[in-house]
Design a protein around this motif. Sequence first.
Motif, PDB file in Angstrom:
ATOM      1  N   LEU A  10      48.104  -0.379 -45.269  1.00 57.90           N
ATOM      2  CA  LEU A  10      46.800  -0.759 -44.948  1.00 57.90           C
ATOM      3  C   LEU A  10      46.717  -2.327 -44.705  1.00 57.90           C
ATOM      4  CD1 LEU A  10      44.213   1.326 -47.042  1.00 57.90           C
ATOM      5  CD2 LEU A  10      45.279   1.881 -44.634  1.00 57.90           C
ATOM      6  N   SER A  11      47.257  -2.889 -43.382  1.00 58.54           N
ATOM      7  CA  SER A  11      47.055  -4.114 -42.819  1.00 58.54           C
ATOM      8  C   SER A  11      46.255  -4.008 -41.928  1.00 58.54           C
ATOM      9  CB  SER A  11      48.420  -4.491 -42.475  1.00 58.54           C
ATOM     10  OG  SER A  11      49.253  -3.842 -41.112  1.00 58.54           O
ATOM     11  N   PHE A  12      45.862  -5.419 -41.378  1.00 60.78           N
ATOM     12  CA  PHE A  12      45.142  -5.616 -40.077  1.00 60.78           C
ATOM     13  C   PHE A  12      45.473  -4.652 -39.059  1.00 60.78           C
ATOM     14  CE2 PHE A  12      43.675  -7.684 -36.261  1.00 60.78           C
ATOM     15  CZ  PHE A  12      42.355  -8.004 -36.392  1.00 60.78           C
ATOM     16  N   LYS A  13      46.758  -5.010 -38.779  1.00 60.39           N
ATOM     17  CA  LYS A  13      47.317  -4.285 -37.579  1.00 60.39           C
ATOM     18  C   LYS A  13      47.161  -2.855 -37.676  1.00 60.39           C
ATOM     19  CE  LYS A  13      51.671  -3.908 -34.825  1.00 60.39           C
ATOM     20  NZ  LYS A  13      52.972  -4.168 -34.483  1.00 60.39           N
ATOM     21  N   THR A  14      47.386  -2.055 -38.799  1.00 58.55           N
ATOM     22  CA  THR A  14      47.175  -0.772 -38.846  1.00 58.55           C
ATOM     23  C   THR A  14      45.797  -0.059 -39.126  1.00 58.55           C
ATOM     24  OG1 THR A  14      47.579  -0.589 -41.510  1.00 58.55           O
ATOM     25  CG2 THR A  14      49.424  -0.264 -39.904  1.00 58.55           C
ATOM     26  N   LEU A  15      44.856  -1.233 -39.262  1.00 55.38           N
ATOM     27  CA  LEU A  15      43.407  -0.794 -39.210  1.00 55.38           C
ATOM     28  C   LEU A  15      42.728  -1.041 -38.068  1.00 55.38           C
ATOM     29  CD1 LEU A  15      42.472  -2.265 -42.901  1.00 55.38           C
ATOM     30  CD2 LEU A  15      42.869   0.251 -42.052  1.00 55.38           C
ATOM     31  N   LEU A  16      43.420  -1.519 -36.928  1.00 55.78           N
ATOM     32  CA  LEU A  16      42.819  -1.579 -35.768  1.00 55.78           C
ATOM     33  C   LEU A  16      42.050  -0.301 -35.064  1.00 55.78           C
ATOM     34  CD1 LEU A  16      45.317  -4.176 -33.975  1.00 55.78           C
ATOM     35  CD2 LEU A  16      42.867  -4.788 -34.811  1.00 55.78           C
ATOM     36  N   PHE A  17      42.755   0.635 -35.324  1.00 50.72           N
ATOM     37  CA  PHE A  17      42.367   1.855 -34.599  1.00 50.72           C
ATOM     38  C   PHE A  17      41.085   2.456 -35.480  1.00 50.72           C
ATOM     39  CE2 PHE A  17      42.760   6.784 -36.038  1.00 50.72           C
ATOM     40  CZ  PHE A  17      41.784   7.276 -35.259  1.00 50.72           C
ATOM     41  N   PRO A  18      40.935   2.557 -36.857  1.00 50.25           N
ATOM     42  CA  PRO A  18      39.829   2.821 -37.324  1.00 50.25           C
ATOM     43  C   PRO A  18      38.697   1.618 -37.242  1.00 50.25           C
ATOM     44  CG  PRO A  18      41.305   2.343 -39.306  1.00 50.25           C
ATOM     45  CD  PRO A  18      42.248   2.543 -37.748  1.00 50.25           C
ATOM     46  N   ALA A 183      34.279  -1.093 -27.603  1.00 51.21           N
ATOM     47  CA  ALA A 183      34.919  -0.102 -28.772  1.00 51.21           C
ATOM     48  C   ALA A 183      36.034   0.875 -27.890  1.00 51.21           C
ATOM     49  CB  ALA A 183      33.956   0.626 -29.429  1.00 51.21           C
ATOM     50  N   VAL A 184      35.490   1.457 -26.897  1.00 51.91           N
ATOM     51  CA  VAL A 184      36.469   1.937 -26.058  1.00 51.91           C
ATOM     52  C   VAL A 184      37.564   1.649 -25.493  1.00 51.91           C
ATOM     53  CG1 VAL A 184      36.810   3.481 -23.958  1.00 51.91           C
ATOM     54  CG2 VAL A 184      34.582   3.896 -25.456  1.00 51.91           C
ATOM     55  N   PHE A 185      37.522   0.233 -25.172  1.00 53.14           N
ATOM     56  CA  PHE A 185      38.556  -0.696 -24.798  1.00 53.14           C
ATOM     57  C   PHE A 185      39.937  -0.778 -26.005  1.00 53.14           C
ATOM     58  CE2 PHE A 185      40.730  -4.695 -24.672  1.00 53.14           C
ATOM     59  CZ  PHE A 185      41.588  -4.491 -23.603  1.00 53.14           C
ATOM     60  N   GLY A 186      39.045  -0.978 -27.374  1.00 50.07           N
ATOM     61  CA  GLY A 186      39.967  -1.054 -28.360  1.00 50.07           C
ATOM     62  C   GLY A 186      40.731   0.226 -28.814  1.00 50.07           C
ATOM     63  N   LEU A 187      39.986   1.518 -28.552  1.00 52.88           N
ATOM     64  CA  LEU A 187      40.577   2.593 -28.813  1.00 52.88           C
ATOM     65  C   LEU A 187      41.535   3.149 -27.860  1.00 52.88           C
ATOM     66  CD1 LEU A 187      37.344   4.705 -29.709  1.00 52.88           C
ATOM     67  CD2 LEU A 187      38.979   4.209 -31.096  1.00 52.88           C
ATOM     68  N   PHE A 188      41.256   2.583 -26.575  1.00 53.71           N
ATOM     69  CA  PHE A 188      42.442   2.838 -25.758  1.00 53.71           C
ATOM     70  C   PHE A 188      43.903   2.226 -26.014  1.00 53.71           C
ATOM     71  CE2 PHE A 188      44.411   1.703 -21.537  1.00 53.71           C
ATOM     72  CZ  PHE A 188      44.639   2.977 -21.083  1.00 53.71           C
ATOM     73  N   LYS A 189      43.570   0.975 -26.765  1.00 52.48           N
ATOM     74  CA  LYS A 189      44.676   0.195 -26.982  1.00 52.48           C
ATOM     75  C   LYS A 189      45.333   0.471 -28.289  1.00 52.48           C
ATOM     76  CE  LYS A 189      45.593  -3.531 -25.527  1.00 52.48           C
ATOM     77  NZ  LYS A 189      46.745  -3.732 -24.455  1.00 52.48           N
ATOM     78  N   HIS A 190      44.731   1.205 -29.009  1.00 49.24           N
ATOM     79  CA  HIS A 190      45.100   1.424 -30.503  1.00 49.24           C
ATOM     80  C   HIS A 190      45.059   2.773 -31.128  1.00 49.24           C
ATOM     81  CE1 HIS A 190      45.823  -2.848 -30.791  1.00 49.24           C
ATOM     82  NE2 HIS A 190      44.431  -3.390 -30.394  1.00 49.24           N
ATOM     83  N   MET A 191      44.223   3.647 -30.502  1.00 57.28           N
ATOM     84  CA  MET A 191      44.049   5.072 -31.034  1.00 57.28           C
ATOM     85  C   MET A 191      45.411   5.747 -30.799  1.00 57.28           C
ATOM     86  SD  MET A 191      41.275   8.021 -30.378  1.00 57.28           S
ATOM     87  CE  MET A 191      41.163   9.302 -31.446  1.00 57.28           C
ATOM     88  N   PRO A 192      46.003   6.378 -31.959  1.00 54.45           N
ATOM     89  CA  PRO A 192      47.001   7.064 -31.719  1.00 54.45           C
ATOM     90  C   PRO A 192      46.945   8.481 -31.461  1.00 54.45           C
ATOM     91  CG  PRO A 192      46.692   6.746 -34.051  1.00 54.45           C
ATOM     92  CD  PRO A 192      45.569   5.934 -33.342  1.00 54.45           C
ATOM     93  N   GLU A 193      47.830   9.356 -30.919  1.00 58.74           N
ATOM     94  CA  GLU A 193      47.588  10.574 -30.719  1.00 58.74           C
ATOM     95  C   GLU A 193      48.389  11.280 -32.024  1.00 58.74           C
ATOM     96  OE1 GLU A 193      46.476  13.539 -30.368  1.00 58.74           O
ATOM     97  OE2 GLU A 193      46.287  12.965 -28.321  1.00 58.74           O
ATOM     98  N   THR A 194      47.265  11.446 -32.902  1.00 61.04           N
ATOM     99  CA  THR A 194      47.610  12.059 -34.194  1.00 61.04           C
ATOM    100  C   THR A 194      48.096  13.676 -34.404  1.00 61.04           C
ATOM    101  OG1 THR A 194      45.225  12.727 -34.855  1.00 61.04           O
ATOM    102  CG2 THR A 194      46.132  10.466 -35.397  1.00 61.04           C
ATOM    103  N   LEU A 195      47.746  14.538 -33.054  1.00 63.11           N
ATOM    104  CA  LEU A 195      48.232  15.668 -33.385  1.00 63.11           C
ATOM    105  C   LEU A 195      49.467  15.758 -32.235  1.00 63.11           C
ATOM    106  CD1 LEU A 195      47.066  18.495 -34.062  1.00 63.11           C
ATOM    107  CD2 LEU A 195      46.244  18.802 -31.791  1.00 63.11           C
TER     108      LEU A 195
END
Length: 408
Positions: A10-18, A183-195
Amino acid sequence: MMSMPQPISLSFKTLLFPLAFAFFELAVYIGNDLVQPAMLSVTQGFGVDPHWAPTSMSAYLLGGALVAAIWGPLSDQLGRRKVFLGGAVFFIVCCIGILFTQSIEQFMLMRVLQGTALTLISAVGFAAIQEHYTETQAVKVMALMANITLLAPLLGPVIGAVMIEHISWHWGFVAIACLSSFAVFGLFKHMPETLAVEQRRKRSLLGILQDFKQVLLHRAFVVLALAGPLLALPVMLWIALSPVFLIEGLGLSSGQYALSQIPVLGGLILGNLTVARWVDRLPLGRTVQIGFPFVLAGVVIMGLGIIWPVYVLWALIVGMSLIAFGEGLSFGVLYRFALMSSPVAKGTVAAAMALLSMTFFSVGIELTKQAYWHWQLLGVWLVSVVGVMAFAYFSYPIVKEKIRQARL
């Protein structure tokens, strides 16, 4: 079955999505918490009775309930990322659209459409969080996210009070649309496809309905899915109705109303911070046992304020703050228990949870509104008591069993 995620540092980089997700969640929630205190100004602007004010929140929740059954199965088939981003853009469009409404009916229709984002968050976004992190990490991340989203009811009343006094309510929705876009811009950049592609379920409509039937007929799931809403009911009623009974009923100014929200939301924030700190040290569910006595104490203090009206304002604030603290200790854990209680695809399970909770809150607020018009604060308190007692009778025994299993 959902494959178990691997532990993530749980680092800053891995927390950019949440983090981006939390800012979108903040925008959606402030879409209620900012609007509610401004609703008296909205009703005056449209020339209608102030009794319309609480309906703004129930319409918002109704919008979530109407599409709850769609978001989850759709994300099971198309993927969480694609569905979430599409729904988030729709929310932004609806925030702009409400600026052009000409009647209270049109306003409420747009509130319903905006409310679809509520179950987008719970049915798709929360499922993605649960799939991306391990069990304890997911509870910790959701608790930390909650402290960002709790800025909504903390800042919302203050901004709403400013809108009442100085500017038009329209600017509130402009601000919400801007925050959502960020927020949507951030999600577009960092949200993974978990499925993963191989996990996606191509199902017919009949198959999806059968999945819902399997989930909704599972007694333990239904009890756990309603556990969080039952415990959260008093705070939801406070958010929906406090502009009416504090400003109109008790005569508080807009500024005093805004200040009264700080200890209540402070209780929620403290509860979530405590969960994030304790979740690694205690059996999952233990924080619910710790939090429930605070909820009971809060309900009792509220009741004492109704018996001795001279203390009613302080009793409401202190009692609701204790309830909020207990809810903060409990809600994330109860969500995890409910989501994992059924083997059905998690998008469908999360959608069923959202359907139950949004319907419960929407109906509960409308019924409490009627109770308030007939019995004033006594009606609000009675509904809160019924919700807490229902949790104690139906949900608490299952939580205790979950804790016992976690210790084995």
